[in-house]
Scaffold this motif. Structure first.
Motif, PDB file in Angstrom:
ATOM      1  N   ARG A  32      -2.163  11.735   7.126  1.00 40.50           N
ATOM      2  CA  ARG A  32      -1.757  11.701   5.716  1.00 40.50           C
ATOM      3  C   ARG A  32      -1.682  10.243   5.273  1.00 40.50           C
ATOM      4  O   ARG A  32      -0.944   9.453   5.842  1.00 40.50           O
ATOM      5  N   VAL A  33      -2.474   9.910   4.251  1.00 41.71           N
ATOM      6  CA  VAL A  33      -2.541   8.525   3.776  1.00 41.71           C
ATOM      7  C   VAL A  33      -2.447   8.516   2.254  1.00 41.71           C
ATOM      8  O   VAL A  33      -2.543   9.548   1.591  1.00 41.71           O
ATOM      9  N   ILE A  34      -2.273   7.326   1.695  1.00 41.98           N
ATOM     10  CA  ILE A  34      -2.333   7.181   0.242  1.00 41.98           C
ATOM     11  C   ILE A  34      -3.744   7.553  -0.215  1.00 41.98           C
ATOM     12  O   ILE A  34      -4.732   7.152   0.383  1.00 41.98           O
ATOM     13  N   ASP A  35      -3.828   8.342  -1.282  1.00 43.23           N
ATOM     14  CA  ASP A  35      -5.118   8.787  -1.784  1.00 43.23           C
ATOM     15  C   ASP A  35      -6.034   7.592  -2.069  1.00 43.23           C
ATOM     16  O   ASP A  35      -5.583   6.545  -2.571  1.00 43.23           O
ATOM     17  N   TYR A  36      -7.309   7.768  -1.743  1.00 44.73           N
ATOM     18  CA  TYR A  36      -8.250   6.645  -1.861  1.00 44.73           C
ATOM     19  C   TYR A  36      -8.377   6.126  -3.288  1.00 44.73           C
ATOM     20  O   TYR A  36      -8.746   4.968  -3.511  1.00 44.73           O
ATOM     21  N   ALA A  37      -8.053   6.973  -4.278  1.00 44.83           N
ATOM     22  CA  ALA A  37      -8.195   6.560  -5.676  1.00 44.83           C
ATOM     23  C   ALA A  37      -6.899   5.993  -6.267  1.00 44.83           C
ATOM     24  O   ALA A  37      -6.892   5.539  -7.411  1.00 44.83           O
ATOM     25  N   ALA A  38      -5.816   6.017  -5.484  1.00 46.88           N
ATOM     26  CA  ALA A  38      -4.527   5.547  -6.001  1.00 46.88           C
ATOM     27  C   ALA A  38      -4.453   4.019  -5.974  1.00 46.88           C
ATOM     28  O   ALA A  38      -5.081   3.365  -5.129  1.00 46.88           O
ATOM     29  N   THR A  51       5.103   3.603  -1.103  1.00 48.73           N
ATOM     30  CA  THR A  51       4.519   4.947  -1.153  1.00 48.73           C
ATOM     31  C   THR A  51       5.301   5.894  -2.052  1.00 48.73           C
ATOM     32  O   THR A  51       4.963   7.075  -2.142  1.00 48.73           O
ATOM     33  N   ALA A  52       6.353   5.393  -2.723  1.00 46.62           N
ATOM     34  CA  ALA A  52       7.155   6.243  -3.605  1.00 46.62           C
ATOM     35  C   ALA A  52       6.334   6.639  -4.827  1.00 46.62           C
ATOM     36  O   ALA A  52       5.709   5.803  -5.483  1.00 46.62           O
ATOM     37  N   ASN A  53       6.332   7.934  -5.117  1.00 51.03           N
ATOM     38  CA  ASN A  53       5.636   8.477  -6.285  1.00 51.03           C
ATOM     39  C   ASN A  53       4.149   8.137  -6.299  1.00 51.03           C
ATOM     40  O   ASN A  53       3.540   7.945  -7.359  1.00 51.03           O
ATOM     41  N   VAL A  54       3.564   8.051  -5.116  1.00 44.25           N
ATOM     42  CA  VAL A  54       2.133   7.785  -4.986  1.00 44.25           C
ATOM     43  C   VAL A  54       1.462   9.026  -4.408  1.00 44.25           C
ATOM     44  O   VAL A  54       1.984   9.660  -3.491  1.00 44.25           O
ATOM     45  N   LYS A  55       0.308   9.377  -4.951  1.00 52.74           N
ATOM     46  CA  LYS A  55      -0.406  10.556  -4.462  1.00 52.74           C
ATOM     47  C   LYS A  55      -0.873  10.337  -3.033  1.00 52.74           C
ATOM     48  O   LYS A  55      -1.467   9.310  -2.707  1.00 52.74           O
ATOM     49  N   MET A  56      -0.604  11.309  -2.165  1.00 57.48           N
ATOM     50  CA  MET A  56      -1.024  11.257  -0.771  1.00 57.48           C
ATOM     51  C   MET A  56      -2.054  12.345  -0.517  1.00 57.48           C
ATOM     52  O   MET A  56      -2.038  13.402  -1.152  1.00 57.48           O
ATOM     53  N   ILE A 143      -7.820   4.896   6.267  1.00 58.65           N
ATOM     54  CA  ILE A 143      -8.041   3.928   5.191  1.00 58.65           C
ATOM     55  C   ILE A 143      -6.776   3.168   4.825  1.00 58.65           C
ATOM     56  O   ILE A 143      -6.828   2.275   3.977  1.00 58.65           O
ATOM     57  N   ASP A 144      -5.647   3.483   5.468  1.00 61.34           N
ATOM     58  CA  ASP A 144      -4.435   2.708   5.171  1.00 61.34           C
ATOM     59  C   ASP A 144      -4.315   1.472   6.065  1.00 61.34           C
ATOM     60  O   ASP A 144      -4.045   0.375   5.603  1.00 61.34           O
ATOM     61  N   ASP A 145      -4.542   1.628   7.375  1.00 67.65           N
ATOM     62  CA  ASP A 145      -4.406   0.473   8.266  1.00 67.65           C
ATOM     63  C   ASP A 145      -5.748  -0.030   8.818  1.00 67.65           C
ATOM     64  O   ASP A 145      -5.813  -1.128   9.369  1.00 67.65           O
TER      65      ASP A 145
END
Length: 274
Positions: A32-38, A51-56, A143-145
């Motif tokens: 589970r990562v932050i959405d690529y478009a966020a 990561t608060a209020n960010v689409k995952m 895609i996060d790290d």
């Protein structure tokens, strides 16, 4: 062809798209990562990404791994696909997405710790020993790290064959070997690996399917087993300390120059590269 070469690991056997007995179990890892478009935001104290209020969503490379595992089952080469994710309670949503795509059941290693590649590889080792799969499919990187380490580490500590950056996967009819084509600097390289094996997926391997509404509803009834690192006997304490995280410097606007002499002057006196 000049831009292709074939490397064989061990003795060759015939490779096919099916026809063998569906006796193989496949474990596929998902993150589970932050959405690529966020839009990524760094915390004010520079301690990490907010990561608060960010689409995952599911890591895109993991989606490709799930798709490939499901295709192996559809070809009759696998009897069961097990989706595994590690992280907080919200990771269950990512597992449900994999189940809706066609995985049969899920395993959730519940932890709020920040997991690093070696810890993840050790957790996967414990799960692999419990599930006894012939293939473990992982995204080549998250895609996060962008670590690109877990698959290689898992293969090393399991002493399994490994095929990284796979753009094509073909399991032998005997289900004892798998052919993995991968992109390298000089073109394409094809490996024949003895099973069991760890395979990491690249973008060109396939195009993941969208989960349909009926399959999303069916996924709610599929089993997700909950485990903890303690139950698996793995210490997930961090071995690396992140000192700071900062956003890249804003790009400076370009400037149109009138002559070569002006360009040379800028490079020499302002950029300091001459």
């Amino acid at each position: 062809e000049d831009n292709r070469r074939r490397t064989t690991v061990g003795d060759r056997t015939g490779l096919g798209d099916g026809g063998g007995e569906a006796a193989m179990r496949v474990v596929v890892g998902i993150k589970r990562v932050i959405d690529y478009a966020a839009k990524i935001r760094v915390k004010p104290d520079g301690s990490g990404v907010d990561t608060a209020n960010v689409k995952m969503s599911m890591n895109p490379f993991c989606e490709i791994a799930v798709e490939e595992a499901v295709r192996l089952k559809e070809k009759g080469l696998a009897k069961e696909v097990i989706a595994v994710s590690m992280g907080p309670q919200a990771s269950q949503d990512t597992i449900r997405t994999a189940l809706a795509m066609g995985a049969d059941r899920g395993v959730h290693v519940l932890t709020d710790a920040i997991l690093q590649p070696l810890s993840i590889a050790k957790l996967f080792k414990s799960i692999v020993q419990r599930e006894d799969p012939k293939i473990v499919l992982l995204g080549k990187q998250a895609i996060d790290d962008d670590c690109n380490q877990t698959g290689q580490m898992l293969a090393a500590i399991m002493d399994w064959s490994q095929g990284t950056f796979a753009s094509q996967v073909a399991v032998a009819d005997c289900q004892e070997r798998v052919s993995v084509t991968r992109e390298v600097d000089g073109g394409l390289e094809t490996l024949s690996l003895k099973l069991p094996a760890v395979i990491t997926t690249d973008l060109r391997l396939n195009e993941p399917r969208y989960a349909t509404l009926p399959n999303i509803m069916k996924a709610k009834k599929k089993k997700i087993e909950k485990l903890t690192p303690e139950e698996l006997g793995v210490d997930v304490s961090s071995q690396i300390e992140v000192l700071s995280v900062r956003e890249p410097q804003a790009r400076v606007g370009g400037k149109v120059l009138e002559s070569v002499d002006e360009l040379v002057d800028k490079l020499k006196n302002e950029a300091g590269v001459l």
